[in-house]
Write a protein that holds these residues in place. Structure first.
Motif, mmCIF file in Angstrom:
data_model
loop_
_atom_site.group_PDB
_atom_site.id
_atom_site.type_symbol
_atom_site.label_atom_id
_atom_site.label_comp_id
_atom_site.label_asym_id
_atom_site.label_seq_id
_atom_site.Cartn_x
_atom_site.Cartn_y
_atom_site.Cartn_z
ATOM 1 N N THR A 238 0.831 -1.199 0.000
ATOM 2 C CA THR A 238 0.000 0.000 0.000
ATOM 3 C C THR A 238 0.868 1.251 0.000
ATOM 4 O O THR A 238 0.603 2.214 -0.724
ATOM 5 C CB THR A 238 -0.932 0.015 1.221
ATOM 6 N N ASN A 239 1.919 1.233 0.801
ATOM 7 C CA ASN A 239 2.818 2.390 0.856
ATOM 8 C C ASN A 239 3.505 2.619 -0.485
ATOM 9 O O ASN A 239 3.664 3.751 -0.937
ATOM 10 C CB ASN A 239 3.879 2.187 1.946
ATOM 11 N N THR A 240 3.929 1.526 -1.112
ATOM 12 C CA THR A 240 4.590 1.659 -2.408
ATOM 13 C C THR A 240 3.620 2.189 -3.457
ATOM 14 O O THR A 240 3.933 3.079 -4.232
ATOM 15 C CB THR A 240 5.155 0.294 -2.856
ATOM 16 N N ALA A 241 2.412 1.606 -3.456
ATOM 17 C CA ALA A 241 1.432 2.013 -4.458
ATOM 18 C C ALA A 241 0.969 3.449 -4.257
ATOM 19 O O ALA A 241 0.539 4.101 -5.196
ATOM 20 C CB ALA A 241 0.228 1.070 -4.406
ATOM 21 N N ALA A 242 1.051 3.934 -3.015
ATOM 22 C CA ALA A 242 0.599 5.293 -2.730
ATOM 23 C C ALA A 242 1.411 6.338 -3.492
ATOM 24 O O ALA A 242 0.927 7.433 -3.778
ATOM 25 C CB ALA A 242 0.664 5.561 -1.232
ATOM 26 N N SER A 243 2.646 5.985 -3.866
ATOM 27 C CA SER A 243 3.492 6.925 -4.599
ATOM 28 C C SER A 243 3.221 6.884 -6.105
ATOM 29 O O SER A 243 3.778 7.664 -6.857
ATOM 30 C CB SER A 243 4.971 6.617 -4.336
ATOM 31 N N ILE A 244 2.372 5.948 -6.532
ATOM 32 C CA ILE A 244 2.047 5.836 -7.948
ATOM 33 C C ILE A 244 0.850 6.734 -8.263
ATOM 34 O O ILE A 244 -0.151 6.719 -7.561
ATOM 35 C CB ILE A 244 1.701 4.374 -8.327
ATOM 36 N N GLU A 245 0.971 7.479 -9.321
ATOM 37 C CA GLU A 245 -0.127 8.340 -9.726
ATOM 38 C C GLU A 245 -1.034 7.605 -10.696
ATOM 39 O O GLU A 245 -0.572 6.886 -11.583
ATOM 40 C CB GLU A 245 0.422 9.620 -10.373
ATOM 41 N N PHE A 246 -2.338 7.780 -10.503
ATOM 42 C CA PHE A 246 -3.318 7.104 -11.345
ATOM 43 C C PHE A 246 -4.093 8.130 -12.156
ATOM 44 O O PHE A 246 -4.365 9.240 -11.695
ATOM 45 C CB PHE A 246 -4.302 6.300 -10.490
ATOM 46 N N LYS A 247 -4.433 7.734 -13.356
ATOM 47 C CA LYS A 247 -5.362 8.527 -14.142
ATOM 48 C C LYS A 247 -6.685 7.768 -14.217
ATOM 49 O O LYS A 247 -6.741 6.563 -13.963
ATOM 50 C CB LYS A 247 -4.810 8.781 -15.551
ATOM 51 N N THR A 248 -7.736 8.469 -14.511
ATOM 52 C CA THR A 248 -9.062 7.842 -14.523
ATOM 53 C C THR A 248 -9.702 7.950 -15.899
ATOM 54 O O THR A 248 -9.374 8.832 -16.693
ATOM 55 C CB THR A 248 -9.991 8.494 -13.486
ATOM 56 N N SER A 249 -10.605 7.025 -16.133
ATOM 57 C CA SER A 249 -11.346 7.024 -17.388
ATOM 58 C C SER A 249 -12.770 6.565 -17.085
ATOM 59 O O SER A 249 -12.976 5.664 -16.270
ATOM 60 C CB SER A 249 -10.699 6.069 -18.394
ATOM 61 N N GLU A 250 -13.748 7.169 -17.724
ATOM 62 C CA GLU A 250 -15.133 6.788 -17.480
ATOM 63 C C GLU A 250 -15.571 5.774 -18.531
ATOM 64 O O GLU A 250 -15.466 6.003 -19.744
ATOM 65 C CB GLU A 250 -16.056 8.006 -17.526
ATOM 66 N N LEU A 251 -16.041 4.624 -18.034
ATOM 67 C CA LEU A 251 -16.481 3.559 -18.926
ATOM 68 C C LEU A 251 -17.932 3.740 -19.367
ATOM 69 O O LEU A 251 -18.420 3.009 -20.219
ATOM 70 C CB LEU A 251 -16.337 2.200 -18.226
ATOM 71 N N GLY A 252 -18.619 4.682 -18.763
ATOM 72 C CA GLY A 252 -20.046 4.864 -19.007
ATOM 73 C C GLY A 252 -20.833 4.540 -17.761
ATOM 74 O O GLY A 252 -20.365 3.825 -16.870
ATOM 75 N N ASN A 253 -22.044 5.090 -17.660
ATOM 76 C CA ASN A 253 -22.893 4.860 -16.482
ATOM 77 C C ASN A 253 -22.207 5.289 -15.189
ATOM 78 O O ASN A 253 -22.374 4.654 -14.147
ATOM 79 C CB ASN A 253 -23.312 3.393 -16.400
ATOM 80 N N ASN A 254 -21.369 6.339 -15.288
ATOM 81 C CA ASN A 254 -20.646 6.884 -14.139
ATOM 82 C C ASN A 254 -19.700 5.876 -13.481
ATOM 83 O O ASN A 254 -19.396 5.972 -12.295
ATOM 84 C CB ASN A 254 -21.640 7.399 -13.078
ATOM 85 N N VAL A 255 -19.235 4.901 -14.248
ATOM 86 C CA VAL A 255 -18.267 3.915 -13.740
ATOM 87 C C VAL A 255 -16.860 4.417 -14.066
ATOM 88 O O VAL A 255 -16.527 4.657 -15.228
ATOM 89 C CB VAL A 255 -18.501 2.529 -14.374
ATOM 90 N N ILE A 256 -16.061 4.572 -13.011
ATOM 91 C CA ILE A 256 -14.700 5.095 -13.159
ATOM 92 C C ILE A 256 -13.698 3.943 -13.123
ATOM 93 O O ILE A 256 -13.744 3.088 -12.238
ATOM 94 C CB ILE A 256 -14.376 6.105 -12.041
ATOM 95 N N LEU A 257 -12.786 3.938 -14.085
ATOM 96 C CA LEU A 257 -11.709 2.956 -14.127
ATOM 97 C C LEU A 257 -10.385 3.672 -13.882
ATOM 98 O O LEU A 257 -10.134 4.728 -14.446
ATOM 99 C CB LEU A 257 -11.676 2.256 -15.485
ATOM 100 N N TYR A 258 -9.527 3.078 -13.043
ATOM 101 C CA TYR A 258 -8.222 3.654 -12.733
ATOM 102 C C TYR A 258 -7.149 3.002 -13.602
ATOM 103 O O TYR A 258 -7.217 1.814 -13.924
ATOM 104 C CB TYR A 258 -7.877 3.439 -11.261
ATOM 105 N N MET A 259 -6.146 3.824 -13.948
ATOM 106 C CA MET A 259 -4.996 3.336 -14.707
ATOM 107 C C MET A 259 -3.733 3.966 -14.145
ATOM 108 O O MET A 259 -3.726 5.168 -13.848
ATOM 109 C CB MET A 259 -5.123 3.710 -16.192
ATOM 110 N N PRO A 260 -2.646 3.192 -13.942
ATOM 111 C CA PRO A 260 -1.403 3.800 -13.478
ATOM 112 C C PRO A 260 -0.821 4.721 -14.548
ATOM 113 O O PRO A 260 -0.850 4.397 -15.739
ATOM 114 C CB PRO A 260 -0.489 2.589 -13.219
ATOM 115 N N GLN A 261 -0.319 5.872 -14.086
ATOM 116 C CA GLN A 261 0.255 6.827 -15.043
ATOM 117 C C GLN A 261 1.470 6.246 -15.747
ATOM 118 O O GLN A 261 1.719 6.517 -16.914
ATOM 119 C CB GLN A 261 0.666 8.115 -14.293
ATOM 120 N N SER A 262 2.253 5.459 -15.009
ATOM 121 C CA SER A 262 3.425 4.813 -15.601
ATOM 122 C C SER A 262 3.489 3.377 -15.096
ATOM 123 O O SER A 262 3.006 3.064 -14.004
ATOM 124 C CB SER A 262 4.710 5.567 -15.216
#
Length: 563
Positions: free
Chosen positions: A504-528
């Motif tokens: 969790t600590n390691t992942a906390a330093s990773i930045e995520f971007k989001t994308s909407e799949l439709g129906n207000n459903v948000i999907l996360y993606m790592p920036q790198s």
């Protein structure tokens, strides 16, 4: 530590109860050919199958394991009152009768295994897709077309279902991956009993097998991966058959159930279905036990059909990523090119660590083979040594088993199957973690078969000495890993929980971007990078936002590729 022990106790009771129930159904619980380890692994197999069936209909939350645990307690209490738990009471009496040194060795193995279970999951694939797959299983029943979101989500291994259910995340607030460690303990304690019954060469070979096995997989014990558990089952089968080849006739169900179930854990275990073929041949064509055909076939169907169904739901294919068996036309089917590409990625990455799988697959054996040897020589000389022994093992068998090959060729069955498994591994996907049991079995089973009794106190105690030295070594290695990875988790915290905070600590330093799949459903993606850890849900790297669409209004209804 406390959470690990609770997880072990719950898993042990459930697996033994369901294994014993299975043997009662087939009226085998009085058969002295089966031991405690057999029953434990039977229970693991059928519990995994039950979880597969349930995961198709409901998410695997805490109440699933609680229900299995409650049923197991009631069943064992009933059988105990009826005096039918001979195997459990007999095993306890055998442990009590062990000399002090053996009991101390068992205690040391429990200590070392518990320590390694406390480590953070260090496998790359755990952060890539294991955690996210587990979170999907905890949140929803099997989701149609989930492999379209991330191809690795289509890798349907019953190992992940077992890890998900018995990690008890809802109870502890974090995942406790205890099944690997518990299964390893059962294997090692069984090995200790066999060491006491064997000649000194066999003793030493068994001790070496246990030590190299633990050394290779030590940091995988705490990972919810799909490599260690099938290798534990295969290691047990190989050693059981090597030490008593007649057990294939006297305990045939073991050699039928475990190889078939291993297919649902890892397809690289396919060659070990030779155990099933040999056992079936002995029963039907040699012993003429035609009545066994029906229960054996039914058992195989019970183990495989739910897994096939889950495969189709997740990817649209009966076996993924092997699209050659393409029997279903469902709207969520993963595109053929994607499935074939994923298959090639697995095979190429096992040969050479290169992202261009097409280039790797075109390399001749002399080129990629040399690169493979250099890589493993740099990272694990132990693997190279075992492979060298495995390659010359046919000559060792021919030299040491001359009379056996003529009088009783069945005695070398375990070694022969291990050697075939190693060849299959080398041809298909030569990543050592897929088939370490085959390599170690091919290398060391020839020495296990040597039966030389020498009345020398030091030689007879050598395996025990090696065991204690191994415990000291692994304890030191584990504390060094804890020191490196513990971050802000204090040593005192290890008294009650594993070191999962690291992720969790390691992942906390990773930045995520989001994308909407439709129906207000948000999907996360790592920036790198391509690792989501357990940080955000749902998360998937590099999905095709222009190609993917939801099949309905909720995630539960799944995904498909746009026409």
């Amino acid at each position: 530590m406390l959470a690990v022990l609770i997880s072990w106790i719950i898993s042990l009771i459930v697996f033994f109860a369901f294994g014993h129930l299975f043997m009662r159904i087939l009226n085998l619980y009085r058969n002295n050919s089966y031991n405690f380890a057999d029953v434990f692994f039977f229970g693991l197999c059928f519990t995994g199958t039950i979880l597969t069936v349930l995961s198709i209909m409901i998410p695997l939350k805490w109440y699933v394991v609680f229900s299995l645990f409650l049923f197991s307690l009631l069943y064992l209490a009933y059988d105990y009152r009826k005096g039918k738990l001979f195997l459990l009471t007999g095993t306890w009496q055998k442990i009590k009768a062990l000399p002090f040194a053996s009991k101390l060795l068992i205690g040391g193995i429990i200590w070392v295994t518990a320590l390694y279970t406390l480590l953070p999951p260090l496998s790359y694939d755990t952060a890539l897709y294991h955690w996210q797959s587990m979170m999907w299983t905890e949140t929803y029943p099997a989701v149609p077309g989930l492999a379209n979101l991330h191809t690795r989500f289509g890798f349907d291994s019953n190992a992940l279902l077992l890890h998900t259910a018995f990690s008890l995340q809802d109870v502890f607030g974090f995942h406790v991956i205890g099944i690997n460690g518990l299964s390893l303990l059962v294997l090692f304690i069984w090995i200790i009993f066999k060491i006491r019954e064997s000649s000194w060469v066999t003793r030493l070979a068994l001790a070496l097998f246990a030590i190299v096995f633990l050394r290779y997989y030590d940091t995988n014990i705490a990972s919810p991966g799909t490599d260690l558990l099938p290798n534990i089952l295969i290691a047990y089968l190989l050693l059981r058959a090597a030490l008593d080849y007649r057990s294939m006739a006297t305990a045939p169900l073991l050699y039928w159930v475990l190889p078939v179930f291993c297919l649902t854990l890892k397809l690289s275990t396919t060659p070990f279905c030779l155990f099933s073929v040999i056992t079936f041949t002995i029963l039907v064509f040699i012993n003429k036990q035609y009545k066994t055909i029906f229960p054996f076939v039914i058992t195989g169907c019970i183990l495989l059909i739910p897994w096939f169904v889950r495969n189709v739901i997740l990817s649209g294919y009966l076996i993924y990523p092997y699209p050659s068996i393409d029997w279903f036309s469902v709207d969520w089917k993963v595109p053929l090119a994607t499935a074939e590409g994923e298959n090639m990625v697995i095979r190429s990455f096992a040969r050479v660590l290169d992202s261009d799988y097409q280039k790797v697959m075109e390399l001749p054996l002399t080129v990629w083979g040399k690169m493979w040897l250099v890589r493993y020589f740099n990272i694990s000389k132990m693997v190279i040594l075992l492979l060298s022994l495995a390659v010359i093992s046919p000559f060792v068998v021919a030299f040491t088993q001359k009379k056996t090959l003529i009088k009783s060729p069945c005695k070398i069955t375990a070694w022969l199957i291990a050697f075939i498994g190693m060849i299959f591994w080398a041809v298909m996907a030569p990543d050592v973690r897929f088939a370490f049991s085959s390599i170690a079995g091919s290398a060391l089973i020839p020495f296990i078969l040597i039966n030389i009794n020498i009345k020398n106190a030091f030689l007879n105690k050598l395996p025990v000495i090696a065991g204690f030295l191994g415990i000291l070594f692994f304890t030191g290695v584990c504390f060094n890993v804890i020191r490196i990875t513990k971050n802000d988790l204090s040593y005192s915290a290890f008294l009650y929980k594993p070191n999962v905070v690291h992720f969790t600590n390691t992942a906390a330093s990773i930045e995520f971007k989001t994308s909407e799949l439709g129906n207000n459903v948000i999907l996360y993606m790592p920036q790198s990078g391509d690792q989501c850890y357990d940080h955000s849900f749902p998360c998937a790297p590099d999905y095709c936002s222009d190609c993917l669409e939801m099949r309905g209004k909720s995630l539960r209804e799944g995904f498909r590729m746009k026409k």
